[in-house]
Design a protein around this motif. Structure first.
Motif, PDB file in Angstrom:
ATOM      1  N   ARG A 245       0.828  -1.210   0.000  1.00 53.71           N
ATOM      2  CA  ARG A 245       0.000   0.000   0.000  1.00 53.71           C
ATOM      3  C   ARG A 245       0.862   1.261   0.000  1.00 53.71           C
ATOM      4  O   ARG A 245       0.531   2.248  -0.649  1.00 53.71           O
ATOM      5  CB  ARG A 245      -0.922  -0.006   1.218  1.00 53.71           C
ATOM      6  N   ALA A 246       1.992   1.236   0.729  1.00 56.15           N
ATOM      7  CA  ALA A 246       2.877   2.400   0.734  1.00 56.15           C
ATOM      8  C   ALA A 246       3.426   2.664  -0.661  1.00 56.15           C
ATOM      9  O   ALA A 246       3.506   3.817  -1.109  1.00 56.15           O
ATOM     10  CB  ALA A 246       4.020   2.184   1.725  1.00 56.15           C
ATOM     11  N   ALA A 247       3.815   1.588  -1.365  1.00 58.64           N
ATOM     12  CA  ALA A 247       4.311   1.755  -2.731  1.00 58.64           C
ATOM     13  C   ALA A 247       3.218   2.281  -3.652  1.00 58.64           C
ATOM     14  O   ALA A 247       3.467   3.124  -4.523  1.00 58.64           O
ATOM     15  CB  ALA A 247       4.850   0.418  -3.253  1.00 58.64           C
ATOM     16  N   GLU A 248       1.996   1.803  -3.466  1.00 61.21           N
ATOM     17  CA  GLU A 248       0.878   2.257  -4.291  1.00 61.21           C
ATOM     18  C   GLU A 248       0.595   3.739  -4.055  1.00 61.21           C
ATOM     19  O   GLU A 248       0.417   4.509  -4.999  1.00 61.21           O
ATOM     20  CB  GLU A 248      -0.365   1.416  -3.965  1.00 61.21           C
ATOM     21  N   GLU A 352      14.606   4.835   9.940  1.00 62.00           N
ATOM     22  CA  GLU A 352      14.827   6.270   9.758  1.00 62.00           C
ATOM     23  C   GLU A 352      14.029   6.813   8.574  1.00 62.00           C
ATOM     24  O   GLU A 352      13.468   7.916   8.656  1.00 62.00           O
ATOM     25  CB  GLU A 352      16.319   6.534   9.554  1.00 62.00           C
ATOM     26  N   GLU A 353      13.966   6.060   7.485  1.00 54.51           N
ATOM     27  CA  GLU A 353      13.198   6.523   6.333  1.00 54.51           C
ATOM     28  C   GLU A 353      11.709   6.626   6.667  1.00 54.51           C
ATOM     29  O   GLU A 353      11.045   7.601   6.284  1.00 54.51           O
ATOM     30  CB  GLU A 353      13.407   5.578   5.155  1.00 54.51           C
ATOM     31  N   ALA A 354      11.185   5.624   7.377  1.00 54.79           N
ATOM     32  CA  ALA A 354       9.756   5.655   7.717  1.00 54.79           C
ATOM     33  C   ALA A 354       9.435   6.859   8.593  1.00 54.79           C
ATOM     34  O   ALA A 354       8.442   7.571   8.356  1.00 54.79           O
ATOM     35  CB  ALA A 354       9.371   4.359   8.425  1.00 54.79           C
ATOM     36  N   VAL A 355      10.266   7.111   9.595  1.00 51.99           N
ATOM     37  CA  VAL A 355      10.016   8.247  10.487  1.00 51.99           C
ATOM     38  C   VAL A 355      10.203   9.569   9.745  1.00 51.99           C
ATOM     39  O   VAL A 355       9.412  10.506   9.902  1.00 51.99           O
ATOM     40  CB  VAL A 355      10.947   8.167  11.714  1.00 51.99           C
ATOM     41  N   TYR A 356      11.242   9.656   8.910  1.00 56.49           N
ATOM     42  CA  TYR A 356      11.482  10.903   8.168  1.00 56.49           C
ATOM     43  C   TYR A 356      10.300  11.243   7.262  1.00 56.49           C
ATOM     44  O   TYR A 356       9.809  12.385   7.265  1.00 56.49           O
ATOM     45  CB  TYR A 356      12.758  10.770   7.332  1.00 56.49           C
ATOM     46  N   VAL A 411       0.604   5.870   7.500  1.00 53.79           N
ATOM     47  CA  VAL A 411       0.231   4.617   8.164  1.00 53.79           C
ATOM     48  C   VAL A 411       0.880   3.431   7.475  1.00 53.79           C
ATOM     49  O   VAL A 411       1.451   2.540   8.121  1.00 53.79           O
ATOM     50  CB  VAL A 411      -1.305   4.454   8.188  1.00 53.79           C
ATOM     51  N   ASN A 412       0.840   3.414   6.144  1.00 52.93           N
ATOM     52  CA  ASN A 412       1.366   2.265   5.418  1.00 52.93           C
ATOM     53  C   ASN A 412       2.882   2.197   5.444  1.00 52.93           C
ATOM     54  O   ASN A 412       3.456   1.113   5.533  1.00 52.93           O
ATOM     55  CB  ASN A 412       0.845   2.293   3.982  1.00 52.93           C
ATOM     56  N   ARG A 413       3.547   3.341   5.374  1.00 60.29           N
ATOM     57  CA  ARG A 413       5.007   3.334   5.469  1.00 60.29           C
ATOM     58  C   ARG A 413       5.461   2.804   6.826  1.00 60.29           C
ATOM     59  O   ARG A 413       6.376   1.993   6.919  1.00 60.29           O
ATOM     60  CB  ARG A 413       5.557   4.748   5.270  1.00 60.29           C
ATOM     61  N   VAL A 414       4.829   3.291   7.875  1.00 66.27           N
ATOM     62  CA  VAL A 414       5.217   2.878   9.222  1.00 66.27           C
ATOM     63  C   VAL A 414       4.886   1.404   9.441  1.00 66.27           C
ATOM     64  O   VAL A 414       5.663   0.657  10.040  1.00 66.27           O
ATOM     65  CB  VAL A 414       4.527   3.769  10.268  1.00 66.27           C
ATOM     66  N   THR A 415       3.728   0.963   8.963  1.00 63.28           N
ATOM     67  CA  THR A 415       3.356  -0.444   9.098  1.00 63.28           C
ATOM     68  C   THR A 415       4.332  -1.347   8.354  1.00 63.28           C
ATOM     69  O   THR A 415       4.716  -2.409   8.845  1.00 63.28           O
ATOM     70  CB  THR A 415       1.928  -0.673   8.581  1.00 63.28           C
ATOM     71  N   ALA A 416       4.754  -0.917   7.168  1.00 59.74           N
ATOM     72  CA  ALA A 416       5.696  -1.711   6.388  1.00 59.74           C
ATOM     73  C   ALA A 416       7.029  -1.857   7.112  1.00 59.74           C
ATOM     74  O   ALA A 416       7.730  -2.857   6.939  1.00 59.74           O
ATOM     75  CB  ALA A 416       5.914  -1.070   5.021  1.00 59.74           C
TER      76      ALA A 416
END
Length: 441
Positions: A245-248, A352-356, A411-416
């Motif tokens: 979902r994050a990629a989408e 770090e990428e997800a939080v950034y 949400v999706n980045r952090v979940t991933a």
């Protein structure tokens, strides 16, 4: 208020690209030797102490519950006492988990108070209810109760050992009237033999109770291998779905930015240069002005492409770390940002990428939609090894998670990355976004 901690469904008809989910390892329950001498001795000592302390603790708990229930007609007093009873149970459960983990080294996480995602008075009531029905808390309280019963039996066995020692050495001191249970006389050699037998049986009972305690607490606190594998599979599925979902969402954002921003500007540059070409012979001055206009538009397009690339990959994050990347992000923000970043070490790249990107998207939303005048960003590495960040603005609130939107991307980045996101945005503000990601993700 909106609380986002689960994945929203993908939009109908959307094709999800193939994305490799982060690799995970299967944790196997620790092999605890409950039959080692050190642990048997420690368990026996624990049980003896609980045999003394446990009854007093449960007497106090039952008194609290009875008083609170009896004072319910005096509503405020009874409710306050019952709330105290709930958190007294939490204290007992916290102690029991810490005691068991310290004795057997099971690797248990510390018990934390439950917290409701709701706000206001309803949130307070919901928090108390969540704490009252917390299964981890009740499991620990049940373990404390079982250990207390085993402790009472241990104290009884210790008393028998003391009695057996006294009976075994009674002939030395000339005690002729030695009786079993105060009834049956033990003449001659029967007294020391009975004493020795009582000592052996009682010591065996103490060892058996200690081993039984280890078996019971391991069964209660450590899930089976099958349960852990099932939970691991669920976590892996959730993270994979979050990655897809994050990629989408990211692909949709790039397409939108290219279609709505850079593409029309490049088309306009082409048309301007074509018009300049037609005027270059008849009206050179007008042609120069059109070329200058196209040149300025080209600079703007390059800037937009640079910003788009920075949104895809922040090179400063990889080169200098999260602190420097957030400082650069705050300096470009359209609203004043107060940064409080305390990072004793670098975390994993995915964390770090997800939080950034969660912070970047939150600041973008605050500037575009919330009418915020200021924003605060706090970042910490917690004691459990997770990377935690909190962003709060003073805007109008009312933010909602919409499939394909910015909050959906957070949400999706952090979940991933194996973390959780909490978005609290009541009408009237403020909006708060909290993310928590394992450092090693």
């Amino acid at each position: 208020m909106t609380t986002a901690s689960v994945l929203p469904p993908p939009p109908p008809g959307a094709s999800a690209p193939r994305v490799e989910a982060p690799a995970t390892t299967v944790a196997v329950p620790p092999k605890v030797r409950v039959t080692s001498f050190r642990r048997i001795a420690g368990a026996a000592a624990h049980l003896a102490a609980l045999g003394v302390v446990g009854p007093a603790v449960f007497t106090a708990l039952f008194s609290l519950f009875g008083s609170g229930f009896g004072l319910l007609p005096a509503l405020l007093i009874g409710v306050v006492v019952l709330v105290g009873f709930v958190y007294a149970l939490f204290a007992v459960a916290w102690f029991e988990r810490a005691r068991v983990d310290g004795l057997y080294g099971l690797g248990l996480t510390g018990l934390r108070p439950r917290r409701s995602p709701k706000t206001g008075f309803v949130g307070v009531l919901h928090t108390i209810w969540l704490q009252a029905i917390d299964p981890l808390q009740w499991r620990a309280v049940a373990s404390f109760a079982i250990s207390t019963v085993l402790g009472l039996l241990t104290i009884t066995a210790i008393s028998i050992v003391s009695w057996g020692i006294g009976v075994a050495i009674s002939p030395i001191f000339g005690w002729s009237d030695t009786r079993l249970f105060g009834i049956l006389p033990l003449p001659g050699i029967a007294a020391p033999l009975t004493g020795v037998a009582a000592i052996v049986v009682a010591l065996g009972a103490i060892v058996g109770l200690a081993v039984l305690h280890g078996v019971i607490v391991r069964a209660m606190f450590v899930p089976s291998r099958e349960a852990q594998l099932l939970e691991q599979a669920r976590t892996s599925d959730t993270r994979r779905a979050g990655a897809v979902r994050a990629a989408e969402v990211e692909r949709t954002r790039i397409e939108r930015d290219l279609h709505d921003g850079v593409q029309p500007r490049l088309v306009s540059i082409g048309m301007t240069l074509g018009l300049a070409q037609t005027k270059i012979d008849d009206d050179p001055e007008a042609a120069k002005a059109l070329v200058a206009e196209a040149h300025a538009s080209t600079k703007s397009a390059i800037t937009e492409l640079r910003q788009l690339a920075r949104g895809i990959h922040a090179s400063v994050l990889e080169d200098r770390g999260l602190d420097a990347a957030l400082s650069a992000l705050a300096s470009r923000s359209h609203i004043p940002v107060t940064l409080d970043v305390r990072l004793p070490r670098r975390c994993g790249r995915a964390a770090e990428e997800a939080v950034y990107f969660a912070i970047a998207e939150t600041l973008t939303n605050a500037a575009k939609h919330s009418r915020a005048a200021a924003c605060r960003v706090d970042v910490r590495v917690r004691d459990d090894g997770s990377l935690w960040a909190r962003v709060e603005d003073d805007g109008l609130g009312g933010a909602r998670v919409v499939p394909g939107g910015g909050l959906d991307g957070i949400v999706n980045r952090v979940t991933a990355a194996g973390g959780t996101a909490r978005i609290d945005s009541p009408q009237g503000g403020p909006t708060t976004v909290e993310v928590n990601v394992p450092c090693a993700s």
